[in-house]
Write a protein that holds these residues in place. Structure first.
Motif, mmCIF file in Angstrom:
data_model
loop_
_atom_site.group_PDB
_atom_site.id
_atom_site.type_symbol
_atom_site.label_atom_id
_atom_site.label_comp_id
_atom_site.label_asym_id
_atom_site.label_seq_id
_atom_site.Cartn_x
_atom_site.Cartn_y
_atom_site.Cartn_z
ATOM 1 N N ILE A 78 3.734 2.032 -6.289
ATOM 2 C CA ILE A 78 2.959 3.202 -5.860
ATOM 3 C C ILE A 78 1.692 2.762 -5.136
ATOM 4 O O ILE A 78 1.271 3.382 -4.157
ATOM 5 N N SER A 79 1.066 1.672 -5.608
ATOM 6 C CA SER A 79 -0.126 1.157 -4.932
ATOM 7 C C SER A 79 0.208 0.699 -3.519
ATOM 8 O O SER A 79 -0.546 0.960 -2.568
ATOM 9 N N ARG A 80 1.348 0.019 -3.376
ATOM 10 C CA ARG A 80 1.766 -0.436 -2.042
ATOM 11 C C ARG A 80 2.023 0.757 -1.122
ATOM 12 O O ARG A 80 1.640 0.760 0.054
ATOM 13 N N ILE A 81 2.648 1.786 -1.688
ATOM 14 C CA ILE A 81 2.954 2.974 -0.895
ATOM 15 C C ILE A 81 1.671 3.705 -0.507
ATOM 16 O O ILE A 81 1.546 4.235 0.602
ATOM 17 N N SER A 82 0.703 3.739 -1.422
ATOM 18 C CA SER A 82 -0.560 4.418 -1.107
ATOM 19 C C SER A 82 -1.272 3.731 0.052
ATOM 20 O O SER A 82 -1.913 4.391 0.870
ATOM 21 N N GLU A 83 -1.154 2.385 0.127
ATOM 22 C CA GLU A 83 -1.741 1.679 1.266
ATOM 23 C C GLU A 83 -1.056 2.080 2.565
ATOM 24 O O GLU A 83 -1.703 2.258 3.598
ATOM 25 N N LYS A 84 0.283 2.236 2.511
ATOM 26 C CA LYS A 84 1.000 2.687 3.702
ATOM 27 C C LYS A 84 0.587 4.113 4.075
ATOM 28 O O LYS A 84 0.448 4.438 5.258
ATOM 29 N N MET A 85 0.407 4.952 3.044
ATOM 30 C CA MET A 85 -0.006 6.331 3.310
ATOM 31 C C MET A 85 -1.374 6.368 3.977
ATOM 32 O O MET A 85 -1.620 7.199 4.860
ATOM 33 N N SER A 86 -2.269 5.477 3.545
ATOM 34 C CA SER A 86 -3.604 5.456 4.147
ATOM 35 C C SER A 86 -3.534 5.075 5.617
ATOM 36 O O SER A 86 -4.408 5.451 6.402
ATOM 37 N N ASP A 87 -2.475 4.321 6.012
ATOM 38 C CA ASP A 87 -2.270 3.967 7.418
ATOM 39 C C ASP A 87 -1.325 4.944 8.118
ATOM 40 O O ASP A 87 -0.884 4.680 9.245
ATOM 41 N N LEU A 88 -1.000 6.064 7.418
ATOM 42 C CA LEU A 88 -0.108 7.112 7.964
ATOM 43 C C LEU A 88 1.283 6.566 8.275
ATOM 44 O O LEU A 88 1.952 7.027 9.203
ATOM 45 N N GLN A 89 1.723 5.558 7.489
ATOM 46 C CA GLN A 89 3.103 5.091 7.583
ATOM 47 C C GLN A 89 3.911 5.838 6.517
ATOM 48 O O GLN A 89 3.769 5.583 5.328
ATOM 49 N N MET A 104 7.640 -3.968 -16.771
ATOM 50 C CA MET A 104 8.075 -2.575 -16.897
ATOM 51 C C MET A 104 6.953 -1.605 -16.555
ATOM 52 O O MET A 104 7.177 -0.571 -15.919
ATOM 53 N N ILE A 105 5.730 -1.946 -16.960
ATOM 54 C CA ILE A 105 4.604 -1.037 -16.741
ATOM 55 C C ILE A 105 4.036 -1.171 -15.334
ATOM 56 O O ILE A 105 3.762 -0.171 -14.658
ATOM 57 N N THR A 106 3.858 -2.400 -14.884
ATOM 58 C CA THR A 106 3.135 -2.601 -13.619
ATOM 59 C C THR A 106 4.014 -2.487 -12.385
ATOM 60 O O THR A 106 3.498 -2.199 -11.301
ATOM 61 N N LYS A 107 5.319 -2.712 -12.501
ATOM 62 C CA LYS A 107 6.178 -2.666 -11.314
ATOM 63 C C LYS A 107 6.092 -1.332 -10.588
ATOM 64 O O LYS A 107 5.839 -1.297 -9.379
ATOM 65 N N PRO A 108 6.315 -0.183 -11.288
ATOM 66 C CA PRO A 108 6.183 1.097 -10.556
ATOM 67 C C PRO A 108 4.766 1.370 -10.086
ATOM 68 O O PRO A 108 4.563 1.963 -9.032
ATOM 69 N N VAL A 109 3.783 0.920 -10.882
ATOM 70 C CA VAL A 109 2.391 1.151 -10.457
ATOM 71 C C VAL A 109 2.074 0.356 -9.196
ATOM 72 O O VAL A 109 1.441 0.866 -8.264
ATOM 73 N N LEU A 110 2.539 -0.907 -9.159
ATOM 74 C CA LEU A 110 2.319 -1.728 -7.961
ATOM 75 C C LEU A 110 3.070 -1.157 -6.765
ATOM 76 O O LEU A 110 2.584 -1.205 -5.635
#
Length: 475
Positions: free
Chosen positions: A192-203, A184-190
Motif C-alpha cells: 500500500i505504501s508503494r502504491i501511495s507513492e505511485k498515486m502521489s505521482d498520478l500513476q 504477514m503484517i508488513t507485506k500488505p502495508v509496504l
C-alpha cells in the motif's frame, strides 16, 4: 544501522516481535523454575505432616520404653531423613530404637546432630515439630521430623541445566515466528505504501490484491475504487481541459474575427462617408464640376443607399451572432420562397433579358427560420442575376435527395480566380473586375449567407463551371 531500522517497518516489527517473544518466554521459564519446586515442596510438606501426625498419634498410645519399634518403622521410610526428640526441658532425648541400640550412649545425640547438619549442607530438608505425651507419663515431649527433599534440589538443578538449550530454542522460534509475522503484517502495508507513492505521482495503472478479507483487504479494495474513480475523473478533466482549450481557441478566433470584421466595417464605412463629404462640400462651395448639383446629389443618394444597405447587413450579422442556435424554426417551403423572389425581381430579369431555367420539385419543405432563409435564397439568386451578362442563362435547382434539400444556382459569366474562392465568404471581400464596387455590393452578402447556413447546420460551396459560377448547399 539505526537509521535503517528506523526507516524500515519490517525491521521495527521484527525486532519488536522478537523482543516480546523472548521476554515472554523467559518470564514463563522463570516462573516455572521458581514455582514448580515450591509447589513440589508444599506437596512434600503435606505428605510429611500427614505421616508425622499419624506417628504422633501412635506414640501417644504407647509407653516410652515400648516406642522403639515405631521409631524403627518411621526411620525405615525413604521419605523420612531423621527425627529428634526433646523433653519438656528442651533436652535432647535419645531415641529408644532397637535397630540403633548402640546409639544410647552420650555421643548419640552429637552424631545424629552432626549428620543432620551435614545433610542440611548437601541437600534441602523439610521439617516439622509436634508436641505429645507418652501413655506412661504426663511429660510433654517435642518431636522434630526431617523429611528428605533431594528431588527439589534436583528439579532446581534441572532447570539450571536445561536453561541454555531452552534459550536457544526460544531464540530460534522467536526469530522464525517474528519473521513470518513481520512478513504477514508488513507485506500488505509496504504494498500500500508503494502504491501511495505511485498515486502521489498520478500513476493509476495498478491494482491491489483483493483476496484478503480483513481490514487490509478492505483498504486494498478501497484503493482500487479510488484509483478507478481518480482515473475516470482525470480522464474527464483532461477531456474537459481539451474542450476548454478548443473553446478558448475558438473564442480567440471569433474575437479576432470580430476585431477584423469591425476593422473592415470601419474602413468600408469611412470610404463612402469620405466621398459623400467631399461631394457635398464641393457642391456647397460650387467648385468646378460640382456646380452640377443634380448629378452629384444623385451620386450622394446612391452612396447613402449603399450605406443603408451595409448598415442593415451589419445589423443582420449582429443579430445572427447574438441569436446563435436559439432562433425560431418553422417548416417552410423552399420552392415558394424561390418563386416569390423571382416574381419580385421579374423586371430586373426582363431588363437584362436573362433566361431562368428551373429544375425544382413541386414542394420542398425544410426546418428553418423563414426570414433568414429568404435572405439566403435572395442573396444567391440576386448575385446570379446581378453578375450575369445581358442575355445570359441562369440555372436554379431545388430537389430532394435522400431526405435532404439540395439547392444550387449557376449563372453564366466571368470565372472567379482560384485563389479568391476560399476568401469569397469573408466579410467585405470582393473579387475585382466584374465583382467590384461598381455593382453596388457591400461585400457582406455571401458572408451573411454562410453564417445563416452554419446556424442551420449547412454550408455553402462555390465552384467554377464550364459556363460560369455555381453556388450550392444541402440542408
Amino acid at each position: 544501522m539505526i537509521r535503517k531500522i528506523k526507516s524500515s517497518l519490517y525491521a521495527k516489527v521484527f525486532l519488536t516481535t522478537t523482543a516480546m517473544l523472548l521476554c515472554t518466554s523467559l518470564l514463563v521459564f522463570s516462573l516455572l523454575a521458581r514455582l514448580m519446586p515450591q509447589t513440589y515442596s508444599n506437596r512434600l510438606n503435606t505428605v510429611l505432616d500427614e505421616r508425622a501426625q499419624r506417628f504422633v498419634s501412635e506414640l501417644e498410645q504407647v509407653a516410652f520404653p515400648n516406642s522403639g519399634g515405631l521409631f524403627d518403622q518411621l526411620l525405615q521410610d525413604t521419605e523420612i531423613n531423621s527425627v529428634e526428640l526433646y523433653n519438656g526441658k528442651g533436652e535432647f532425648v535419645p531415641l529408644p530404637t532397637e535397630l540403633f541400640a548402640e546409639a544410647w550412649d552420650g555421643d548419640t545425640a552429637y552424631i545424629e546432630q552432626t549428620q543432620i547438619n551435614e545433610l542440611c549442607k548437601t541437600a534441602p530438608l523439610l521439617s516439622g515439630s509436634y508436641h505429645f505425651s507418652f501413655s506412661d507419663s504426663n511429660e510433654r515431649y517435642m518431636l522434630i521430623v526431617y523429611g528428605a527433599a533431594e528431588q527439589i534440589g534436583e528439579l532446581q538443578q534441572s532447570f539450571i541445566h536445561v536453561f541454555p538449550f531452552i534459550l536457544l530454542i526460544v531464540l530460534a522460534v522467536a526469530f522464525i515466528v517474528s519473521s513470518l509475522y513481520s512478513c504477514m503484517i508488513t507485506k500488505p502495508v509496504l504494498e500500500i505504501s508503494r502504491i501511495s507513492e505511485k498515486m502521489s505521482d498520478l500513476q493509476l495503472n495498478w491494482t491491489v490484491d483483493e483476496q484478503r478479507t480483513d481490514e487490509l483487504g478492505t483498504l486494498g479494495k478501497s484503493l482500487n475504487r479510488l484509483s478507478y474513480n481518480l482515473s475516470v475523473t482525470l480522464s474527464d478533466l483532461q477531456n474537459a481541459n481539451k474542450r476548454l482549450e478548443a473553446d478558448i481557441e475558438h473564442e480567440k478566433k471569433l474575437e479576432q474575427a470580430r476585431t477584423n470584421f469591425f476593422s473592415a466595417v470601419s474602413h468600408e464605412l469611412k470610404t463612402p462617408i469620405t466621398i459623400m463629404k467631399g461631394q457635398l462640400e464641393g457642391m456647397l462651395l460650387g467648385i468646378g464640376a460640382y456646380k452640377d448639383r443634380e448629378k452629384y446629389l444623385t451620386r450622394v443618394l446612391e452612396i447613402a443607399n449603399t450605406l443603408e444597405t451595409m448598415v442593415q447587413e451589419i445589423l443582420t450579422i449582429s443579430r445572427l451572432e447574438t441569436a446563435g442556435a436559439d432562433f425560431k424554426k418553422d417548416r417552410l417551403d423552399c420552392i415558394q420562397i424561390i418563386k416569390s423572389y423571382l416574381n419580385e425581381t421579374e423586371d430586373l430579369i426582363a431588363g437584362k433579358d436573362l433566361q431562368i431555367h428551373l429544375d425544382i420539385s413541386l414542394s420542398l419543405s425544410i426546418s428553418g427560420n423563414k426570414m433568414l432563409m429568404e435572405k439566403v435564397f435572395s442573396n444567391l439568386i440576386g448575385n446570379a442575376i446581378k453578375y450575369s451578362p445581358h442575355g445570359a442563362d441562369i440555372w436554379i435547382s431545388a430537389l430532394s435527395e435522400h431526405g435532404r434539400a439540395v439547392f444550387s444556382v449557376e449563372n453564366m459569366g466571368e470565372h472567379i480566380p482560384a485563389d479568391s474562392i476560399p476568401k469569397l465568404f469573408d466579410a467585405f471581400y470582393r473579387v475585382e473586375q466584374s465583382r467590384s464596387r461598381t455593382t453596388g455590393g457591400s461585400g457582406l452578402g455571401l458572408y451573411i449567407v454562410q453564417e445563416i447556413l452554419h446556424l442551420h447546420g449547412s454550408e455553402c460551396t462555390v465552384c467554377n463551371t464550364q459556363a460560369g459560377v455555381k453556388f450550392s448547399f444541402t440542408i
